[in-house]
Scaffold this active site. Structure first.
Site: not given
Ligand code: PBG
Length: 329
Positions: A201, A255
């Protein structure tokens, strides 16, 4: 690899007709390739639009049957629940995460009781919907504490599993949490609860609209760079995945999606594990803003989604998941 040459070889022969193109297609999209994210809000009988994500809504729990029925009918294998938490329920420690009456827990029970195993339910494991500072864990001097955060994530994981969550998806990026969560689940007899690790991530600017959707946007202090990955790196992504597999992850997530197709491909090639890709909110907004609703424009959605498959993703978390048939038409 030279397998022939012009004029004997004409690659355009296979592309001449529609049936031939369909015959030789290497990748395609089916409903099985999708995970549908659903945003939840408190209250009754509400379908609330989200300013930065046109076409996506937040729903109250009483509205969920419709959405889930439709997802099942369309053959989507799994939904992902994300709560919009009211500000008054947030605090430094994100304790609402452990409230068995929180939005996610209520939604889980409701959906699981009614639909059993007709559809899978995935939930994030992370504190950001619940903390007043918007970070995924406990904050001390601008640093998110690792081991102390994991302790809370363990209880969040177990609670969500008890409420009916099929697939726990730790999205917090703490070191070592997959192994700890696996042990904790096993110890409490949730041996079959799957773990989909957001192993890779990135600290990305593509998450903006999502933070608006879950109500953490204006709260977030600083950025998430001391735990989410640096987008200049890819070797590091493989180390993250290797560790999470060793710790017991059943599947891994990359992601965001579109700017990270190279990572999806590397992870798939190196590990042969189920790889999910998240077409995140910022990608969604970009595509939506580029669309004026004629067919050519809508095709940019398909083209983007197919690229995930070509790169090696088994499935895609997409805000388009339940509208794909309309897009293809
Ligand atoms: C939270 C999380 C996030 C997303 C999914 N779970 C945001 C972040 O880490 O700030 C983002 C998903 C999206 O942008 O569609 N941990």
């Amino acid at each position: 690899m030279i397998t022939g040459k012009f004029p004997a070889l004409r690659l355009r022969r296979n592309r001449k007709t529609d049936w031939s193109r369909r015959l030789i297609e290497e990748n395609n999209l089916t409903p099985n390739d999708f995970i549908l994210p659903i945003f939840l809000i408190d209250g009754k009988n509400k379908k609330q639009s989200i300013k930065s994500m046109p076409g996506v809504y937040r729903y109250t729990i009483d509205k969920l049957n419709n959405i889930v029925d439709r997802a099942i009918k369309k053959g989507i294998p799994m939904i992902a629940l994300f709560p919009y938490t009211e500000k008054r329920k947030k605090n430094d420690l994100g304790t609402e995460a452990l409230n068995e009456n929180n939005l996610v827990c209520r939604a889980l029970q409701r959906i699981k009781n009614k639909y059993k195993n007709e559809i899978g339910i995935m939930c994030d494991v992370a504190l950001d919907p619940y903390t007043s500072h918007g970070h995924d864990g406990l904050l001390q001097n601008k640093y998110v504490l690792n081991d102390e955060t994991i302790k809370i994530l363990l209880d969040q994981s177990l609670l969500q599993a008890q409420m009916g969550c099929d697939v726990l998806a730790p999205s917090d990026m703490m070191d070592g949490r997959i192994g700890e969560i696996r042990k904790y689940l096993d110890k409490h007899n949730f041996k079959m609860t799957q773990i989909l690790s957001y192993a890779v991530k990135y600290a990305s600017s593509f998450y903006g609209p999502f933070r608006d959707a879950v109500g953490s946007k204006n709260l977030l202090k600083g950025n998430k760079k001391n735990y989410q990955m640096d987008y200049r790196n890819s070797d590091e992504a493989l180390r993250e995945v290797a560790l999470d597999i060793k710790e017991g992850a059943d599947m891994v997530m990359v992601k965001p999606g579109l700017p990270y197709l190279d990572i999806i491909k590397k992870v798939k090639e190196n590990f042969k594990i189920p790889v999910m890709a998240y077409q995140v909110s910022g990608e969604y907004s970009l595509l939506e803003n580029g669309i004026k609703n004629d067919l050519t424009d809508r095709n940019i959605i398909l083209e983007s989604l197919i690229s995930f498959k070509r790169a090696g993703a088994n499935a895609i978390v997409s805000y388009y998941a339940d509208r794909l048939d309309q897009i293809i038409k």
